[in-house]
Design a protein around this motif. Structure first.
Motif, mmCIF file in Angstrom:
data_model
loop_
_atom_site.group_PDB
_atom_site.id
_atom_site.type_symbol
_atom_site.label_atom_id
_atom_site.label_comp_id
_atom_site.label_asym_id
_atom_site.label_seq_id
_atom_site.Cartn_x
_atom_site.Cartn_y
_atom_site.Cartn_z
ATOM 1 N N LYS A 101 0.109 3.187 -6.041
ATOM 2 C CA LYS A 101 0.324 2.500 -5.082
ATOM 3 C C LYS A 101 0.399 0.501 -5.162
ATOM 4 O O LYS A 101 0.049 0.435 -5.568
ATOM 5 C CB LYS A 101 -0.562 2.993 -3.766
ATOM 6 C CG LYS A 101 -0.686 4.118 -3.448
ATOM 7 C CD LYS A 101 -2.361 4.074 -2.251
ATOM 8 C CE LYS A 101 -2.382 5.539 -1.638
ATOM 9 N NZ LYS A 101 -3.324 6.052 -0.738
ATOM 10 N N SER A 102 2.098 0.549 -4.580
ATOM 11 C CA SER A 102 1.958 -0.966 -3.925
ATOM 12 C C SER A 102 0.970 -1.826 -3.579
ATOM 13 O O SER A 102 0.136 -1.212 -3.258
ATOM 14 C CB SER A 102 3.309 -1.373 -3.652
ATOM 15 O OG SER A 102 2.870 -0.892 -1.742
ATOM 16 N N GLY A 103 0.784 -3.042 -4.166
ATOM 17 C CA GLY A 103 -0.069 -4.360 -3.790
ATOM 18 C C GLY A 103 -0.490 -4.000 -2.642
ATOM 19 O O GLY A 103 0.974 -4.460 -1.612
ATOM 20 N N GLY A 109 0.916 -1.307 -0.018
ATOM 21 C CA GLY A 109 -0.523 -0.133 0.065
ATOM 22 C C GLY A 109 0.902 1.141 0.582
ATOM 23 O O GLY A 109 0.266 2.288 0.391
ATOM 24 N N GLU A 110 2.089 1.024 -0.294
ATOM 25 C CA GLU A 110 3.140 2.476 -0.049
ATOM 26 C C GLU A 110 3.111 3.499 -1.228
ATOM 27 O O GLU A 110 2.408 2.882 -2.573
ATOM 28 C CB GLU A 110 4.244 2.131 -0.316
ATOM 29 C CG GLU A 110 5.142 1.391 1.530
ATOM 30 C CD GLU A 110 4.634 -0.087 0.789
ATOM 31 O OE1 GLU A 110 3.959 -0.499 0.448
ATOM 32 O OE2 GLU A 110 5.313 -1.221 1.724
ATOM 33 N N LEU A 154 -6.892 -7.008 -4.004
ATOM 34 C CA LEU A 154 -7.965 -6.480 -5.192
ATOM 35 C C LEU A 154 -7.433 -5.087 -5.364
ATOM 36 O O LEU A 154 -7.537 -4.343 -6.534
ATOM 37 C CB LEU A 154 -8.703 -7.261 -5.762
ATOM 38 C CG LEU A 154 -8.523 -8.930 -6.634
ATOM 39 C CD1 LEU A 154 -8.192 -9.550 -5.046
ATOM 40 C CD2 LEU A 154 -9.619 -9.273 -6.975
ATOM 41 N N ASN A 155 -8.113 -3.859 -4.434
ATOM 42 C CA ASN A 155 -8.430 -3.196 -4.235
ATOM 43 C C ASN A 155 -8.390 -2.220 -2.398
ATOM 44 O O ASN A 155 -8.308 -3.104 -1.523
ATOM 45 C CB ASN A 155 -10.135 -2.507 -4.862
ATOM 46 C CG ASN A 155 -9.859 -1.325 -5.333
ATOM 47 O OD1 ASN A 155 -9.131 -0.163 -5.140
ATOM 48 N ND2 ASN A 155 -10.843 -1.230 -6.868
ATOM 49 N N GLU A 156 -8.116 -1.191 -2.466
ATOM 50 C CA GLU A 156 -8.173 -0.551 -1.022
ATOM 51 C C GLU A 156 -9.396 -1.177 -0.987
ATOM 52 O O GLU A 156 -10.811 -0.852 -1.427
ATOM 53 C CB GLU A 156 -8.807 0.818 -1.448
ATOM 54 C CG GLU A 156 -7.334 1.884 -2.610
ATOM 55 C CD GLU A 156 -7.835 3.313 -2.473
ATOM 56 O OE1 GLU A 156 -5.893 3.895 -1.739
ATOM 57 O OE2 GLU A 156 -7.940 3.890 -2.211
#
Length: 215
Positions: free
Chosen positions: A135-137, A113-114, A207-209
């Motif tokens: 953002k990274s996975g 998430g970075e 898969l997403n935020e």
């Protein structure tokens, strides 16, 4: 302002979903309205959304404002047409039909998430410029006390084997909810450290935020 402890939180994995319901339109408003003829959903249902809008798709939402042929995606603000081009959000939803608790959770740790950046400098400039890109996975690592007979362990093992994404719901002690659509894997070999609880490590790959609700 408030602070919270994670103590008392629970993690549930979706144990089933209904058939796909076609969504023929999603509005551009502060709380998105989906058009789906005779959808059969009621307020409070949780649905997994597939949409042409990349920032909306592969998320889990709670249904609100349900009528015979429409329903709202609670908390989904699609009013910015630059992000959500008009007419581009059509797709489908699947209702979550059941939840199974992942029990005996010892510890969780979020990963990824970075924010990533493009960094550049003009020849005539005297400093670099940094622009946010992707953002990274993201994911979550969960250490679970080893008991392969528990329903949550069994479901996580099934998800590990079939590689089908599943809705995951985290409910805090205060009742707030965090919802993910994730691939779930589990290392079925438990840790065996002297004087420590035997544990298996499960991972969620999002898969997403996440979608969050205060209650």
């Amino acid at each position: 302002m408030s602070v919270s402890l994670p103590n008392g939180s629970t993690i549930h994995i979706a144990s089933g979903t209904g058939s796909a319901i076609n969504v023929t339109a999603i509005s551009n408003v502060a709380q998105a309205v989906c058009t789906a003829a005779g959808h059969g959903l009621v307020n409070g249902d949780f649905v997994i959304l597939t949409s042409g809008w990349s920032r909306l798709t592969d998320k889990v939402f709670r249904v609100a404002g349900s009528t015979t042929n429409t329903f709202e995606l609670e908390g989904a603000d699609t009013s910015d047409v630059n992000i959500y081009p008009a007419g581009g959000g059509i797709g489908s939803v699947k209702k979550v039909t059941g939840w199974t608790q992942l029990q005996q959770v010892l510890q969780t740790q979020s990963q990824g998430g970075e924010q990533q950046f493009a960094t550049f400098q003009f020849l005539e400039g005297d400093r670099e410029v940094r622009i946010p890109t992707t953002k990274s996975g993201g994911g979550l690592t969960i250490n679970v006390a080893d008991d392969p007979t528990l329903p949550g362990y069994i479901l996580a093992s099934k998800a590990n084997d079939d590689r089908v994404e599943r809705a995951v719901r985290v409910t805090t002690a205060k009742g707030s909810k965090i919802l993910y659509l994730s691939y779930i894997t589990i290392d079925k070999t438990p840790s065996m450290d002297v004087n420590a609880v035997m544990a298996c490590q499960a991972t969620l790959s999002h898969l997403n935020e996440p979608v969050r609700y205060a209650a």
